[in-house]
Design an enzyme around this catalytic site. Sequence first.
Site, short mmCIF file in Angstrom:
data_model
loop_
_atom_site.label_atom_id
_atom_site.label_comp_id
_atom_site.label_asym_id
_atom_site.label_seq_id
_atom_site.Cartn_x
_atom_site.Cartn_y
_atom_site.Cartn_z
N HIS A 1 -2.14 -3.03 -5.88
CA HIS A 1 -1.35 -3.98 -7.00
C HIS A 1 -0.42 -4.89 -6.02
O HIS A 1 0.91 -5.15 -6.30
CB HIS A 1 -0.19 -3.21 -7.70
CG HIS A 1 -1.10 -2.20 -8.70
ND1 HIS A 1 -1.62 -2.63 -9.92
CD2 HIS A 1 -1.56 -0.96 -8.48
CE1 HIS A 1 -2.38 -1.63 -10.42
NE2 HIS A 1 -2.23 -0.64 -9.58
N ASN B 1 -2.44 0.45 -16.64
CA ASN B 1 -3.48 -0.65 -16.46
C ASN B 1 -3.49 -1.28 -17.71
O ASN B 1 -3.19 -0.69 -18.89
CB ASN B 1 -4.50 -0.17 -15.62
CG ASN B 1 -4.48 0.28 -14.48
OD1 ASN B 1 -3.88 -0.35 -13.43
ND2 ASN B 1 -5.29 1.47 -14.01
#
Length: 481
Positions: A54, A127
């Site tokens: 990320h 997510n």
Amino acid sequence: MTRPNLQTESGRIVGDNQNSITAGKRGPTLLQDVYLIEKLAHFNRERTPERVVHAKGSGAFGELTVTADITRYTKAKIFSEIGKKTPMFARFSTVGGERGSADTVRDPRGFALKFYTEEGNWDLVGNNTPVFFIRDAIKFPDFIHTQKRNPQTNLKDPKMVWDFFSQSPESLHQVLILFSDRGIPLSHRFMHGFSSHTYSMINAAGDIHYVKWHFLSQQGIKNLKAEEAEKLAGSNPDHYQEDLFSSIEKGDFPKWKVAIQIMTPEQARNQRLNPFDVTKVWYHKEFPLMEVGFFELNKNPENYFQDVEQAAFSPANTIPGLYFSPDKMLQGRLFAYADTQRYRLGINATQIPVNRPRCSVHGYYRDGTMRVDGNGGDAVNYEPNSDPSSPFENASYKEPPIAIDGEGGHYDRYEDSGNDNYEQPGKLYRLMKEDEKARLVSNLVASLGAPSVPNAIKEKQIELFRRCDADLGKRLADSLL
């Protein structure tokens, strides 16, 4: 040729690199699994200073508004009354790429939320997909290595990716989502978010309910086709960042509806599919969505590095009334996320404004790099103590015990029939329209058909898809073999 033994850093031979030690087949992970801890701790320290995963993201501040009463499920004050508003921060991200990578690559999107409640910070780290590639945290470093770069060429390597997937059938559900139309959202504003993991809620009476969180884009779902995404990657690699910032700047504030699925412990015990397996969804027909509220993002960061790059999230950050579950991936993330932020930002990362709780915080932690809050002054730094002004435990905030059943040991993730790898991916494929199926197959062929992927891996992966749905397997075989 005999393969060498896999060993820990101290030289001990590893007996099982596929399954962490858990209390029973579905029970939580045990801290005595020192190889799991070593593996995750080493993985968290492999890259600096950017996030291991990320790394590239966009963020904004906003507000959660409660619109429905869920106090029968949780005593968390954030949900104590309809109309209650709570400030928050959201960060969206790609998973595998570096900070300079393009926004429009085919990749899951991180969907991380931080709520600044009067009881402390509550982080929901999920997510834009309701499932994940693996179900056990012991495989997370291995999986992410396949999404990064080949250690020799420093290039992304389809062979690594499909070599891992073809030997990890639990990945099928997420793989089909990733290579479907939803694999590349138009922007952060046009995608749903999910906790993915199963969490728990605890009400004032101490009753436990299991919960999955859903964040439904009120802008609708819009996606990019592969050729559109590739064009944008070259012309505007920061498309998502620009879209989110500019929409908020001009007052077009994005919103997401907040909803939950609820399951009782008795229902969890009687589920045919493992409800704590993050590669599975709960069927909406049996566990329908319940509205909770909505959140709106309405304020851009004043400085990207200060607020977005330094934002630190961890599913370990909970508040009374919101708790964990035996989900094996979640159990590993409870350690790994907090640990990687301590490494990346330092032991005092919670003093950074974007991470700092809005409520008062009292404790005995002292020192460490970048301590800037007075370091406790002359107050005592140990407990128990006789100082009546010092912080003390409050037994009324203990969480009720969660039932654990089984002996501690390595349990093969394929032994549990509730971990079926093929049912839900097959159902997902059969829900798709014909044009969606055609694009899915085209996207899979483009990646799995890369010259670097040997036929043996292709055949193994096609067989996994065939077990999900015969038509999908045939289409891929006709195109690739």
